[in-house]
Design a protein around this motif. Structure first.
Motif, PDB file in Angstrom:
ATOM      1  N   ARG A  33       0.827  -1.216   0.000  1.00 56.36           N
ATOM      2  CA  ARG A  33       0.000   0.000   0.000  1.00 56.36           C
ATOM      3  C   ARG A  33       0.856   1.258   0.000  1.00 56.36           C
ATOM      4  NH1 ARG A  33      -3.484  -0.853   4.645  1.00 56.36           N
ATOM      5  NH2 ARG A  33      -5.053  -2.381   4.144  1.00 56.36           N
ATOM      6  N   LYS A  34       1.949   1.242   0.755  1.00 54.86           N
ATOM      7  CA  LYS A  34       2.794   2.432   0.841  1.00 54.86           C
ATOM      8  C   LYS A  34       3.589   2.659  -0.443  1.00 54.86           C
ATOM      9  CE  LYS A  34       2.096   4.558   4.727  1.00 54.86           C
ATOM     10  NZ  LYS A  34       1.597   5.917   4.763  1.00 54.86           N
ATOM     11  N   ILE A  35       3.678   1.647  -1.256  1.00 56.38           N
ATOM     12  CA  ILE A  35       4.371   1.836  -2.535  1.00 56.38           C
ATOM     13  C   ILE A  35       3.369   2.189  -3.631  1.00 56.38           C
ATOM     14  CG2 ILE A  35       5.731   0.663  -4.324  1.00 56.38           C
ATOM     15  CD1 ILE A  35       6.978  -0.996  -1.980  1.00 56.38           C
ATOM     16  N   PHE A  36       2.290   1.403  -3.700  1.00 61.07           N
ATOM     17  CA  PHE A  36       1.375   1.544  -4.840  1.00 61.07           C
ATOM     18  C   PHE A  36       0.095   2.322  -4.523  1.00 61.07           C
ATOM     19  CE2 PHE A  36       3.570  -2.618  -5.172  1.00 61.07           C
ATOM     20  CZ  PHE A  36       4.412  -2.306  -6.223  1.00 61.07           C
ATOM     21  N   GLY A  37      -0.094   2.708  -3.272  1.00 67.21           N
ATOM     22  CA  GLY A  37      -1.369   3.346  -2.906  1.00 67.21           C
ATOM     23  C   GLY A  37      -2.432   2.264  -2.923  1.00 67.21           C
ATOM     24  N   PRO A  83       7.745   1.191  -8.972  1.00 64.37           N
ATOM     25  CA  PRO A  83       8.816   0.320  -8.464  1.00 64.37           C
ATOM     26  C   PRO A  83       8.325  -1.141  -8.385  1.00 64.37           C
ATOM     27  CG  PRO A  83       8.429   2.190  -7.006  1.00 64.37           C
ATOM     28  CD  PRO A  83       7.295   2.144  -7.963  1.00 64.37           C
ATOM     29  N   GLU A 101      -5.172  11.389   2.822  1.00 63.62           N
ATOM     30  CA  GLU A 101      -3.759  11.006   2.683  1.00 63.62           C
ATOM     31  C   GLU A 101      -2.959  12.157   2.076  1.00 63.62           C
ATOM     32  OE1 GLU A 101      -2.855   7.868  -0.028  1.00 63.62           O
ATOM     33  OE2 GLU A 101      -0.996   7.337   0.988  1.00 63.62           O
ATOM     34  N   PHE A 131       3.274   8.014   8.520  1.00 67.17           N
ATOM     35  CA  PHE A 131       2.711   9.349   8.302  1.00 67.17           C
ATOM     36  C   PHE A 131       2.738   9.753   6.819  1.00 67.17           C
ATOM     37  CE2 PHE A 131       2.893  13.915   7.924  1.00 67.17           C
ATOM     38  CZ  PHE A 131       1.863  14.322   8.752  1.00 67.17           C
ATOM     39  N   VAL A 132       3.879   9.531   6.198  1.00 65.78           N
ATOM     40  CA  VAL A 132       4.054  10.012   4.816  1.00 65.78           C
ATOM     41  C   VAL A 132       3.172   9.188   3.866  1.00 65.78           C
ATOM     42  CG1 VAL A 132       5.756  10.318   2.970  1.00 65.78           C
ATOM     43  CG2 VAL A 132       6.381  10.806   5.335  1.00 65.78           C
ATOM     44  N   PRO A 133       2.502   9.850   2.914  1.00 65.18           N
ATOM     45  CA  PRO A 133       1.642   9.107   1.979  1.00 65.18           C
ATOM     46  C   PRO A 133       2.421   8.093   1.140  1.00 65.18           C
ATOM     47  CG  PRO A 133       1.238  11.470   1.832  1.00 65.18           C
ATOM     48  CD  PRO A 133       2.436  11.300   2.684  1.00 65.18           C
ATOM     49  N   SER A 134       1.677   7.279   0.407  1.00 67.35           N
ATOM     50  CA  SER A 134       2.313   6.253  -0.426  1.00 67.35           C
ATOM     51  C   SER A 134       3.094   6.904  -1.573  1.00 67.35           C
ATOM     52  CB  SER A 134       1.253   5.320  -0.990  1.00 67.35           C
ATOM     53  OG  SER A 134       0.458   6.018  -1.914  1.00 67.35           O
ATOM     54  N   LEU A 135       4.048   6.154  -2.102  1.00 68.26           N
ATOM     55  CA  LEU A 135       4.851   6.677  -3.220  1.00 68.26           C
ATOM     56  C   LEU A 135       3.944   7.040  -4.398  1.00 68.26           C
ATOM     57  CD1 LEU A 135       7.918   4.216  -3.249  1.00 68.26           C
ATOM     58  CD2 LEU A 135       7.761   6.479  -2.211  1.00 68.26           C
ATOM     59  N   THR A 161       0.833   8.025  -4.395  1.00 66.16           N
ATOM     60  CA  THR A 161       0.102   9.276  -4.128  1.00 66.16           C
ATOM     61  C   THR A 161       1.022  10.479  -4.306  1.00 66.16           C
ATOM     62  OG1 THR A 161      -1.324   8.142  -2.561  1.00 66.16           O
ATOM     63  CG2 THR A 161      -1.195  10.524  -2.345  1.00 66.16           C
TER      64      THR A 161
END
Lengths: 457, 269
Positions: free
Chosen positions: A178-182, A277, B86, B166-170, B172
């Motif tokens: 999720r943190k890579i692709f949203g 990525p 986000e 905290f920081v949004p996804s890459l 986004t």
């Protein structure tokens, strides 16, 4: 406090027993109705999840409650009552209140701080509250208790990091993706190896919307089998370099004794610009992916040790939140205790006020009979004055009574009030709480009394 | 006074976002930070409106007034992002830019222009407005790009701590950065065309050595550089984020250099 919780949980019963004791929604309703029918217990809520089956009972007698629940659970599981008994736990009184608050905040869960339990507690409460029976299953006490449990759960989650981070390898994998692709909707995954090791991760990713599942395995038939299960497609193992170009995530769990994904294979696949990525999750031992692959700038490589370390870190963060969470639970338990103690005052306050009203009306009648020259407007003023005066005189004793009960004044205080106001002569013994159909209304009336009094002031 | 109050609110909102970064954006904290940020933008709008009413001119000329308006355009971009849960967290990188601009504006004094302009009217407002939008597009790309680099670093280092959460996804951040770059490039290009057309029409030729022309052209070239970084094999998102951060630094650095070498004179910003 005649409140009990009886049941089984992951602490007292193995999964083979818990799964036999898990209630579906309609089964739970039936169980609640049968307890009331057979035992006449007024308030009940049944909470059933994969990790626990608990029945909250009010008012309850410790021994009787246990035997009731034993009977219900033995019927459900098809075990003898003796067999069920060895897995049962029972908590009574204020400890039962604390137990529910621990459950609703996830402190009593197998994975500390898991969020799902909050919804399950809510569901259990709503099921009991909406059963069409009179009096309601979630009566005044359990209604208040469960409402408070849900609010405690929300507060603990909002004010502490109890739910922060993922506490399982599969959920860490999802969090990373999720943190890579949203959003993971429509993302593609390549699964290397057709073993069962990565199954949980694939299922967790599929729940998030991963669609294109490609499976490569040395034994092609097993790849086809796994692909069919996840509605993906299988490719020969030799085509993984080509497949890497179009996927976003790689999950590797082969039993190969040497790396199957080397830096050169990955580099070859990057001969065109990649839109995103590449996340590689290597859960094989020995590792399937050459660690040098992680040096590729557009690759995020995580092996099983990395994932476990992250899980450990998150568990540690959650554990740091425990003292604060326990403090919140303690303060709400105390709040509930105070509320519950004040219930004993309801009939006393009602009688006190009734007596005061009777005296006021009597004296008013006498006064107004001798003052026939007063206009209706003036008479109303006198009545209003008498109402205000009585309210003011009773306000302080009422407030003090509540405070006294909160401090543990208990029965002596109630007796003292009865004696001082002469209530024992007029009313006889106090009625037991919540035995009548009007019990709920009675509690609310007590609140109204307090409200009116404030308004009168 | 209202300008200073807006500055304080921007600053407080930034501090609150930083607290949320380190303590976790749970409960009503993020909502409060968003409300505070929005209140700062609203107050800033009031301050600029009051300037217009008091002095009878839009705050587009003179370093202080223009910097404040430029900061306000950034505030508007921030306000647009705030409802998106986000994306709102990009505020933590955009707010310092706004705070510095507004702080600088207050430091030099938010005063009306001393000299009369020969380039006025709707054309001037359009030119300056588009240029401000272009620069804030770059600032937005810088904010998203810097967070992208931080999140990328966290993921590479396998640190799934407070910053990671905290920081949004890459994805986004890439999207926000891309919007900033396209918005900025389009606006700045139009601003240059409007300014060039007016100059050629009224003066016959364009003064290439004019500091503001040099700065605008270099800023436009920076956008081209960012677009260039997005092309080619692998790492396109990463290179784009890096280019946005470096590009913004170049634009800010050049502005400061030009102001120092021109002795602080002139009307541009």
């Amino acid at each position: 406090m005649p409140l009990s919780v009886v049941g089984v949980s992951h602490d007292t019963a193995p999964v083979e027993v818990r799964e036999r004791l898990a209630f579906g929604a309609s089964e739970a309703s039936q169980a609640l109705l049968s307890i009331r029918r057979e035992e006449g217990i007024q308030e009940e809520v049944l909470l059933s999840t994969c990790n626990r089956t608990e029945i909250y009972l009010f008012p309850s007698h410790a021994e009787r409650s246990r035997s009731v629940v034993e009977r219900v659970l033995s019927r459900k599981a098809g075990f003898s009552e003796d067999a069920v008994r060895q897995y049962l736990f029972q908590i009574s009184g204020e400890a039962a209140v604390r137990h529910l608050f621990h459950v609703s905040t996830g402190l009593d869960s197998m994975v500390t701080g898991e969020a799902e339990i909050q919804g399950q507690v809510k569901e259990a409460y709503e099921r009991a509250a909406t059963l069409p029976v009179d009096p309601p299953m979630a009566g005044p006490v359990l209604n208040r208790l469960f409402q408070m449990a849900l609010s405690v759960g929300g507060r603990v989650r909002a004010e502490t990091p109890i739910g922060e981070g993922s506490a399982s390898v599969a959920s860490v994998a999802v969090e990373l993706a999720r943190k890579i692709f949203g959003s993971l909707q429509g993302k593609r995954i390549l699964i290397l190896g057709a073993g069962v090791t990565g199954e949980l991760i694939v299922e967790a990713l599929a729940r998030e919307g991963i669609r294109g599942i490609v499976v490569a395995n040395r034994t092609h038939e097993r790849a086809v089998e796994l692909a069919r299960k996840h509605r993906g497609h299988a490719i020969p193992f030799e085509q993984i370099s080509e497949a890497l170009r179009s996927v976003d995530i790689v999950l590797s769990s082969t039993a190969a004794p040497h790396p199957v994904l080397t830096r050169s294979i990955v580099r070859d696949s990057f001969d065109k610009p990649r839109p995103h990525p590449l996340l590689i999750i290597d859960i094989a031992i020995p590792r399937d992916v050459d660690p040098a692959v992680g040096d590729e700038p557009e690759v995020f490589l995580y092996n099983v040790d990395d994932l476990r370390k992250i899980v450990d870190d998150h568990v540690q963060i959650r554990e740091q939140a425990l003292p604060k969470a326990a403090g919140i639970i303690e303060s709400h338990s105390e709040e509930f205790r105070v509320w519950y103690s004040s219930l004993a005052l309801v009939p006393v306050i009602r009688r006190m006020r009734k007596e005061a009203r009777r005296h006021r009306d009597h004296e008013l009648d006498r006064l107004l009979q001798g003052m026939s020259h007063l206009t209706e407007e003036d008479r109303e003023r006198v009545r209003e004055f008498s109402r205000r005066l009585v309210n003011k005189l009773l306000h302080q004793p009422t407030v003090r009574l509540r405070k006294g009960m909160a401090r543990g004044g208990g029965a002596e205080l109630v007796d003292a009030v009865r004696f001082l106001y002469g209530l024992e002569e007029s009313d006889g013994p106090p009625p037991p709480l919540f035995r009548s159909e009007d019990s709920r209304a009675e509690v609310f009336r007590a609140d109204e009394i307090e409200g009116n009094q404030r308004a009168g002031d | 006074m209202i300008h200073f109050a807006a500055f304080l609110l921007y600053f407080c909102a930034f501090v609150l976002w930083v607290i949320l970064l380190f303590r976790g954006a749970r409960g009503t904290g993020a909502l409060l930070a968003s409300v505070l940020s929005a209140a700062a933008v609203l107050l800033h709008a009031l301050a600029l409106g009051e300037f217009w009413l008091t002095h009878g001119e839009l705050p587009l000329v003179g370093p202080g007034a223009a910097l404040s308006s430029l900061a306000f355009v950034g505030g508007v971009a921030l306000a647009v992002m705030l409802p998106m849960r986000e994306v709102a967290r990009v505020a933590i990188a955009l707010l310092p830019v706004i705070v510095l601009m507004q702080g600088a504006a207050l430091a030099v004094g938010i005063e009306p222009a001393a000299a009369s302009l020969d380039f006025q009217g709707a054309g001037f407002v359009l030119h300056v407005g588009l240029a401000f939008l272009g620069l804030q597009g770059l600032a937005l790309a810088f904010a998203a790009g810097s967070l992208y680099l931080i999140q990328h670093h966290e993921l590479k280092e396998k640190r799934l701590g407070r910053i990671f959460f905290f920081v949004p996804s890459l994805a986004t951040l890439e999207r926000v950065g891309r919007i900033g770059i396209w918005l900025g490039f389009t606006s700045l290009s139009l601003a240059l065309v409007v300014g060039w057309a007016w100059t050629v029409q009224h003066r016959g030729s364009l003064e290439i050595s004019d500091p503001k022309v040099v700065w605008a052209v270099v800023s436009w070239l920076v956008f081209l550089g960012i677009f260039g970084a997005r092309r080619g094999r692998g790492r396109t998102e990463y290179r784009s984020a890096l280019a946005a951060v470096v590009g913004f630094a170049v634009v800010v650095g050049l502005y400061l250099a030009l102001r120092i070498t021109s002795g602080g004179e002139g009307l541009f910003l």
